[in-house]
Design an enzyme around this catalytic site. Structure first.
Site, mmCIF file in Angstrom:
data_model
loop_
_atom_site.group_PDB
_atom_site.id
_atom_site.type_symbol
_atom_site.label_atom_id
_atom_site.label_comp_id
_atom_site.label_asym_id
_atom_site.label_seq_id
_atom_site.Cartn_x
_atom_site.Cartn_y
_atom_site.Cartn_z
ATOM 1 N N GLU A 17 0.705 -1.323 -0.076
ATOM 2 C CA GLU A 17 0.262 0.341 -0.080
ATOM 3 C C GLU A 17 0.814 1.595 -0.146
ATOM 4 O O GLU A 17 0.370 2.291 0.412
ATOM 5 C CB GLU A 17 -1.147 -0.460 1.221
ATOM 6 N N ARG A 262 -11.142 3.661 11.908
ATOM 7 C CA ARG A 262 -11.973 3.496 10.824
ATOM 8 C C ARG A 262 -12.689 1.657 10.572
ATOM 9 O O ARG A 262 -12.033 0.912 10.815
ATOM 10 C CB ARG A 262 -11.881 4.067 9.677
#
Length: 318
Positions: A17, A262
């Protein structure tokens, strides 16, 4: 102007990522500079520790995704250097980053999460893939959702609708990690709930509804503008929205997280949310969900990030 001295934004790293992390780091750096903060953006290379020792930042904002950014490793180093940072500590990160472990923790406090099987690559091969996969289908049924037990951005993740598709999904998953999490697929509305703690306890921001054009919220749908439609706040009933907020705050608390997180959820046809996973370093790119949630809540992203840094800088340290 800010009352903070210079701060450090960490982005990049060597995980799958990396590119997303660099985009998150650029975004956070830009919004912080707009509030008057002296920001230095750095990658995690051999020069990082000497640089911190020579000129310690007042606080660090970690925008590293996957790998060392979310498994607690870089945060352990920051603690060794006695540098405050935004986000959860190393132990909490290790628990949250491992999806099967995180699911076990949230299930223990009464949260609903899809039934699943965790399968290491070695077991998959050593015990015979055909027999093992057949038993998984017998146990969980179809469709299924397969994803790496660690990592994010939907890399290596896929929906499996037929038994014939499961072996290929497993191979794709193992390309990004040594352990697969196979979950019973829950059909419903996909939402994400960001949680922030600006000093008065964790609070859920409005849920963001995710509607990918191709029907699957994969890597391209996440980070290519126009490939996904978002609704912030999500188009949920008041009861479902409240249930999602409550679940996200409960998960944040149960996992021992701090400052920011999150939680990804699915809301089924009965308006019941199901916990999927939690992210301790949420994306901050132009198409990321936390910035959308902040905007829906009427919060300026730069002010939010600045407050998180100020709180981290003033947090008592051992």
């Amino acid at each position: 102007m800010s009352d903070l001295g210079h701060v450090l934004v960490l982005a990049g790293g060597l995980s799958y990522e990396r590119e997303v992390s660099l985009r998150s780091g650029r975004r956070v750096s830009e919004v912080l500079r707009a509030t008057g903060i002296d920001v230095e953006a750095r990658d995690t290379d051999a020069s990082l520790v000497p640089s911190i020792l020579a000129d310690p930042p007042e606080a660090v904002f970690v925008t590293l995704h996957g790998g060392a950014g979310e498994d607690g490793a870089i945060r352990s180093v920051l603690e060794l250097l006695d540098v405050p940072y935004v986000g959860a500590g190393p132990d909490a990160c290790r628990v949250a980053f491992d999806k099967p472990t995180a699911k076990a923790v949230v299930r223990s406090v009464g949260l609903r999460t899809p039934e699943s099987v965790t399968l290491p690559r070695e077991t998959f091969h050593d015990l015979g893939a055909t027999v093992v996969l057949g038993r998984i289908i017998d146990r969980l049924g179809l469709p299924l959702f397969v994803k790496p037990a660690r990592g994010g951005s939907a890399l290596g993740a896929s929906i499996v609708r037929t038994a014939e598709d499961l072996p290929a999904a497993m191979v794709g998953c193992f390309a990004y990690g040594d352990t697969a999490l196979i979950e019973r697929y829950v059909d419903g509305v996909e939402v994400s709930v960001s949680v922030v703690d600006l000093g008065e306890g964790p609070v859920a921001l409005p849920a963001v509804e995710i509607v990918p054009d191709a029907g699957v919220y994969d890597y391209a749908a996440r980070y290519t503008a126009g490939h996904t439609e978002f609704f912030a706040p999500a188009r949920l009933s008041a009861a479902a929205a409240e249930a999602c907020a409550r679940m996200a705050v409960t998960a944040h608390t149960a996992l021992g997280l701090r400052d920011i997180s999150r939680t990804d959820l699915i809301v089924d046809s009965a308006d019941d949310p199901h916990f999927l996973e939690v992210n301790v370093a949420p994306g901050m790119t132009e198409t990321s969900l936390l910035p959308m949630a902040a905007e829906a809540a009427g919060r300026d992203l730069g002010d939010l990030c600045r407050t998180l840094l100020q709180n981290a800088a003033h947090r008592p340290r051992p």
